[in-house]
Design an enzyme around this catalytic site. Structure first.
Site, PDB file in Angstrom:
ATOM      1  CG  ASP A 145      52.092 111.312 -42.784  1.00 21.30           C
ATOM      2  OD1 ASP A 145      52.553 112.584 -42.566  1.00 21.30           O
ATOM      3  OD2 ASP A 145      53.112 110.336 -42.688  1.00 21.30           O
ATOM      4  CG  ASP A 165      52.158 110.834 -36.406  1.00 16.62           C
ATOM      5  OD1 ASP A 165      52.275 111.289 -37.583  1.00 16.62           O
ATOM      6  OD2 ASP A 165      52.732 109.815 -35.778  1.00 16.62           O
ATOM      7  CE  LYS A 168      37.429 103.108 -32.997  1.00 22.28           C
ATOM      8  NZ  LYS A 168      36.682 102.620 -34.102  1.00 22.28           N
ATOM      9  CE1 TYR A 172      51.930 108.075 -31.576  1.00 20.56           C
ATOM     10  CE2 TYR A 172      52.419 110.099 -32.471  1.00 20.56           C
ATOM     11  CZ  TYR A 172      51.871 108.952 -32.514  1.00 20.56           C
ATOM     12  OH  TYR A 172      51.458 108.497 -33.640  1.00 20.56           O
ATOM     13  CG  ASP A 206      36.422 103.877 -37.400  1.00 21.92           C
ATOM     14  OD1 ASP A 206      36.261 104.974 -36.942  1.00 21.92           O
ATOM     15  OD2 ASP A 206      35.821 103.019 -37.173  1.00 21.92           O
TER      16      ASP A 206
END
Ligand code: NAD
Length: 360
Positions: A255, A251, A195, A146, A227
């Site tokens: 959620d 992020d 990852k 970001y 994942d």
């Protein structure tokens, strides 16, 4: 002791929920012999209306001179509010990003805790959540995809967009240290999510987390690919204590974790810098659809105040008392509309705050 708390009521339901959180903090002060002195600061739409900018200088200096900041929520209805006709740097959210940057807040903590009284709202099967779960997602907030360089170009008539994911070892080390320190106050387990089978930034993340772990031999550490982590959160949420991860993975996973608790109105958050200082706010937004109607659930903000006591003021017993008061009110059957179910007693924002304050 005397503590300075900066309050940012903000927009929408913000002023109502911050008022109730202050009510409960005052009850904590009275029971444990502390004094909390509050300074009210402007941010977001409320600041635009009063002084024409979303982040006045006085808000940054006022926040910096406090022990911690308690915030409601920022923003309005993005389709109808005149705030969203302004250029992006003058909109409410610019104030939010600006204050996080000005205060150097790099670690975002979002607990996902399942209250047994609200287990019916959890979308997972009963056998997966028996006994509840208590997860703390710790997300790096100022680096990664970001904040990396980005551009969109057209080459030979083909549009091409690039984003870059950059972390240096210092950025990883400081959040890893926070993660291990906080795990020490909980169940002493860190799951670092990356990852590393694909990304260089993740391989560096894993290496630095392993280095930091050598100073925390009392903490159990495991590594999980993102994942798999997304899958494990819904397959076996009880296995997690602190989940330590970079900005974008955090992020998304935070959620997902909030979704499995079943209620957004119950979820607090904290953003911390290198010292004990932090900004505490509910995970939800300003809910303009119910603003001023005494319908908002103040519990996410009250639990944010509890995190403030725990992490910035180091008042563990006081934070426990506030958490227990919330649990007691749920056991006693009181619910705001968003968490209401048959057989419970429906109450408004102010009554919920009072009922919790009475149980401290
Ligand atoms: P929202 O979280 O404000 O609301 C989503 C839904 O949940 C609404 O139906 C709302 O009524 C309900 N809800 C939210 N909090 C509740 C509570 N405490 N009690 C009962 N019901 C509650 O999300 P949104 O509608 O997408 O966003 C509204 C505004 O909030 C936007 O301007 C958005 O940018 C802003 N926002 C701010 C923050 C923040 O301040 N950190 C975070 C997210 C969204």
């Amino acid at each position: 002791m005397n503590y300075q708390i900066a309050c940012i009521p903000g927009d929408g339901i913000g002023p109502e929920i911050v008022r109730e959180a202050r009510k409960t903090l005052d009850a904590v002060a009275a029971r444990f012999g502390h004094t909390f002195t509050y300074t009210e600061l402007l941010l977001g739409g409320a600041a635009i209306d009063r002084v024409g900018v979303p982040l006045p200088d006085e808000t940054v200096s006022g926040a910096k001179s406090a022990d911690a900041v308690l915030m409601g929520s920022i923003g309005g209805n993005t389709s109808t509010s005149p705030w969203y006709q302004l250029p992006p740097q003058l909109r409410p959210e610019a104030g939010l990003l600006g204050i996080r940057k000005a205060l150097g807040l790099f670690a975002n903590l979002r607990p996902a805790f399942l209250y047994k009284e609200l287990a019916g709202a959890c979308p997972l099967k009963d056998n997966l959540i028996e006994g509840g779960f208590d997860i703390l997602i710790m997300r790096e907030l100022t680096g990664g995809l970001y904040f990396g360089e980005r551009n969109t170009v057209t080459e030979n008539g083909i549009r091409k967009a690039t984003d870059t994911l950059v972390y240096d070892e210092n950025e990883i080390r400081r959040i890893a240290i926070k993660g291990f320190e906080i795990a020490r106050k909980r169940r002493k387990k860190v799951t670092s999510v990356d990852k590393a089978n694909v990304l260089d930034s993740s391989r560096l993340w894993r290496a630095v987390v392993n280095e930091v772990a050598k100073d925390y031999l009392d903490i159990e550490l495991d590594h999980m690919l993102v994942d798999n982590a997304a899958m494990q959160l819904v397959r076996d949420p009880k296995q997690f204590d602190v989940v330590l991860t970079e900005n974008m993975f955090g992020d998304i996973l935070s959620d997902e974790a909030s979704m499995i608790t079943g209620s957004i109105g119950m979820l607090p958050s904290a953003s911390l810098n290198e010292t004990a200082f932090g900004l505490y706010e509910p995970s939800h937004g300003s809910a303009p659809d119910i603003a001023g109607m005494n319908k908002a659930n103040p519990i996410a903000t009250i639990l944010s105040a509890s995190m403030l006591l725990r992490y910035s003021l180091n008042l563990q017993t006081e934070a426990d008392a506030l958490d227990q008061a919330v649990e007691k009110v749920l056991q006693d059957g009181y619910r705001t509309g968003d968490i209401f179910s048959e057989g419970c007693q429906k109450v408004g924002t102010d009554e919920m705050g009072t009922l919790i304050a009475e149980r401290i």
